[in-house]
Write a protein that holds these residues in place. Structure first.
Motif, PDB file in Angstrom:
ATOM      1  N   PHE A 172      23.174 -35.701   8.459  1.00 15.63           N
ATOM      2  CA  PHE A 172      22.251 -35.986   7.350  1.00 15.63           C
ATOM      3  C   PHE A 172      21.991 -34.713   6.557  1.00 15.63           C
ATOM      4  O   PHE A 172      22.025 -34.708   5.322  1.00 15.63           O
ATOM      5  CB  PHE A 172      20.929 -36.542   7.895  1.00 15.63           C
ATOM      6  CG  PHE A 172      19.967 -36.840   6.787  1.00 15.63           C
ATOM      7  CD1 PHE A 172      19.985 -38.068   6.151  1.00 15.63           C
ATOM      8  CD2 PHE A 172      19.077 -35.873   6.333  1.00 15.63           C
ATOM      9  CE1 PHE A 172      19.137 -38.338   5.094  1.00 15.63           C
ATOM     10  CE2 PHE A 172      18.220 -36.127   5.275  1.00 15.63           C
ATOM     11  CZ  PHE A 172      18.247 -37.366   4.660  1.00 15.63           C
ATOM     12  N   PHE A 173      21.746 -33.634   7.270  1.00 16.58           N
ATOM     13  CA  PHE A 173      21.461 -32.347   6.625  1.00 16.58           C
ATOM     14  C   PHE A 173      22.598 -31.933   5.697  1.00 16.58           C
ATOM     15  O   PHE A 173      22.382 -31.586   4.529  1.00 16.58           O
ATOM     16  CB  PHE A 173      21.239 -31.295   7.718  1.00 16.58           C
ATOM     17  CG  PHE A 173      20.845 -29.942   7.191  1.00 16.58           C
ATOM     18  CD1 PHE A 173      19.513 -29.571   7.143  1.00 16.58           C
ATOM     19  CD2 PHE A 173      21.799 -29.049   6.745  1.00 16.58           C
ATOM     20  CE1 PHE A 173      19.141 -28.324   6.647  1.00 16.58           C
ATOM     21  CE2 PHE A 173      21.429 -27.806   6.238  1.00 16.58           C
ATOM     22  CZ  PHE A 173      20.098 -27.438   6.187  1.00 16.58           C
ATOM     23  N   LEU A 174      23.813 -31.972   6.207  1.00 17.85           N
ATOM     24  CA  LEU A 174      24.957 -31.509   5.419  1.00 17.85           C
ATOM     25  C   LEU A 174      25.173 -32.388   4.189  1.00 17.85           C
ATOM     26  O   LEU A 174      25.411 -31.893   3.089  1.00 17.85           O
ATOM     27  CB  LEU A 174      26.221 -31.482   6.288  1.00 17.85           C
ATOM     28  CG  LEU A 174      26.187 -30.490   7.448  1.00 17.85           C
ATOM     29  CD1 LEU A 174      27.416 -30.682   8.336  1.00 17.85           C
ATOM     30  CD2 LEU A 174      26.116 -29.048   6.944  1.00 17.85           C
ATOM     31  N   ALA A 175      25.067 -33.704   4.372  1.00 14.89           N
ATOM     32  CA  ALA A 175      25.299 -34.616   3.247  1.00 14.89           C
ATOM     33  C   ALA A 175      24.256 -34.414   2.156  1.00 14.89           C
ATOM     34  O   ALA A 175      24.524 -34.631   0.974  1.00 14.89           O
ATOM     35  CB  ALA A 175      25.286 -36.064   3.745  1.00 14.89           C
ATOM     36  N   ALA A 176      23.052 -33.972   2.555  1.00  9.33           N
ATOM     37  CA  ALA A 176      21.974 -33.797   1.576  1.00  9.33           C
ATOM     38  C   ALA A 176      21.953 -32.394   0.975  1.00  9.33           C
ATOM     39  O   ALA A 176      21.251 -32.168  -0.002  1.00  9.33           O
ATOM     40  CB  ALA A 176      20.617 -34.095   2.239  1.00  9.33           C
TER      41      ALA A 176
END
Lengths: 257, 257, 257
Positions: free
Chosen positions: A52-56
């Protein structure tokens, strides 16, 4: 291509010497690079949180940056270490799917790290961040052609995703992320919901739809379009996760008008 | 004027992708800038904490640095985003008073951000850090004249301040900040107190006045001149806040000799 | 010699303005330096934690880097501030032994800071990080000859060390560090133990010896060679410290085959 910036994202925390050791190894290979911490507070071994962190975060970076991601519960096993190019973004990451939620219109280019000459001379079984990721990142930042790192592959671990589903006047999804404010970020695209009748978080109903947090009185539960374009639930000047007893995975259901 | 350094101060914490997204946007506008984290651990939406932090940190920086501050509970509402020059220091901050505790002999120069051409193309209602502050900071660091950002203003939110008061042989004030060691930092100027008879923290008395923490035996409660020149209460090799049950806002009273 | 990089290691945490003030002072002296956070999460005043951290991190850095370490419970007392060169690494640290666990084949070069002209003009009694360490680091990074800082010394505080001991078929040592994953890092060199019969942590027995964390089923307690070459105890996909009730100082005993 030389790289000015290397970013670091890990689950190492900041009281341990692990991140510092990685920084030292990178600077030993390329003292001219610029280092940028993204986060070292990914919860231990939480691949979904990392995804989630990377995609955001990654899509906002210019493409010359190299992102090093070490959330790696299977370190030392047969899992591969990957160099990835996806939509112009460049990452080094373990092959556990953490990068596969990045938006990608075209096929990513994926290379399996296999050339120990770009690693530290002695590679431990438990700290590939220091012994493989960091030196490989240093060499890439100096302009190493990624093809030197190892063979290209078209097989890698994909993180399963569970998109929101519509049935009649209901869209059901789930909480993907809880931020520091207690806001609940869901996987339900806001463009699909208009101004809904209500949003159910578990068995609790949120009926107030607003444009931003400040649009309701303190203590009001609200739903809104979050900054990534998905339905978000918040408590004005408070913590919605605590109030609703919600967490990652809590089911969310939007009742359309 | 081009700016080498941009600093970041937020209440976003470090497990969320918000700070990383801001860094990406800044580097997209100016990949040559240097980024420096001041803190992302301002307590959520705590404008007073941010104000104390900024007043205690910004004055030590050289004036070419640009400070980006996003502690912004009213994001998306009518509150303005400000560019501020105060005593040579330059900040981007929401108009909530967080910067108004910075020492300032002369009038600050304040500009209201109003030109969307220096923002991201789509501005969300809930994340102006990424969509307004970060791109504006990137442009400023490349030498953009701040006048391009919007009109100058002489109206802004001021944080109320409650200076210490003297009555007879008593100076009363309060705890402004509790640091990680549990030291209590007050708003009572040390130059006014000499070597006092005692310091009352709530209803508890501290009678030992010292020069530094190591000047008393472990476990001793002491008062001293803190590093910002104000009265500070500490527990030698311990945590005074815990021992005294004190927190921000706890009344403090110095009994003069 | 000019220095591109200055690293910072403190016990200040990140909600306090102390680290930010140090960064401001360094940049005021040398705006061209690059700053790198190693950790600000050393537990308050925990010199042993700092010593472990530094010994595990500094050796990976290239020698041109200057490391500033402020874990300094005796700030303001008669304890000296030291400039140290050890195995090519350069540090500024309080004279409390925190750097003396760094591997060192030859004699370190140690200088006592004594020249106030390289400090801030007013030196507080409680914040030498800002008033002495930061400006001295700035000057060193600009090429100041360390001999200018003060006289060389061959007397400094050494941290006592308690190496592991072998008696018959037992090697006894202790837990030196618990990382964020709950892994127990010990002071027992793995090269001395082969594949042992069992490892006792306090009174609990760990019998499974593996190469890496992923080599046993989730929930299994394992012992292995850690990334620094010492015996480490882990819980596969869990937290060994919590499961075993172990902490820094817990005795560890390896039963050899």
């Amino acid at each position: 291509m030389t790289t000015t910036w290397i970013t670091l994202t890990t689950d190492f925390g900041e009281d341990s010497p692990y991140v510092a050791a990685m920084k030292g190894v990178i600077l030993s290979v390329n003292p001219d690079v610029r280092l940028l911490d993204l986060s070292h507070q990914i919860p231990p071994q939480d691949i979904r949180h990392a995804a989630f962190f990377l995609a955001a975060a990654i899509p906002y970076f210019p493409s010359s940056v190299l992102h090093v991601v070490v959330v790696d519960p299977a370190v030392g096993s047969e899992r591969a270490v990957l160099y990835v190019e996806v939509e112009g973004h460049r990452l080094l990451a373990p092959d556990n799917g953490c990068w596969t939620t990045l938006p990608s219109a075209s096929s990513p280019r994926v290379i399996c790290l296999a050339e120990p000459r770009f690693w530290r001379q002695r590679v431990s079984a438990t700290f590939h961040g220091r012994d493989i990721f960091a030196p490989a990142a240093g060499h890439l930042s100096r302009g190493l052609d990624p093809r030197e790192l190892g063979p290209q592959t078209d097989s890698w671990v994909r993180l399963p995703s569970f998109p929101a589903q519509q049935t009649g006047d209901r869209i059901t999804g789930e909480v993907l992320f809880v931020d520091r404010f207690g806001n609940l970020l869901t996987n339900i695209p806001a463009e699909c919901v208009g101004k809904p009748r209500a949003v159910l978080v578990g068995d609790k109903e949120v009926t107030r739809w607003v444009r931003t947090y400040a649009d309701a009185a303190p203590g009001t539960l609200v739903a809104l379009t979050g900054s990534s374009g998905h339905v978000e639930i918040a408590l004005c000047q408070g913590n919605a996760a605590r109030r609703l007893g919600a967490a990652v995975g809590t089911p969310v259901c939007v009742l359309l008008t």
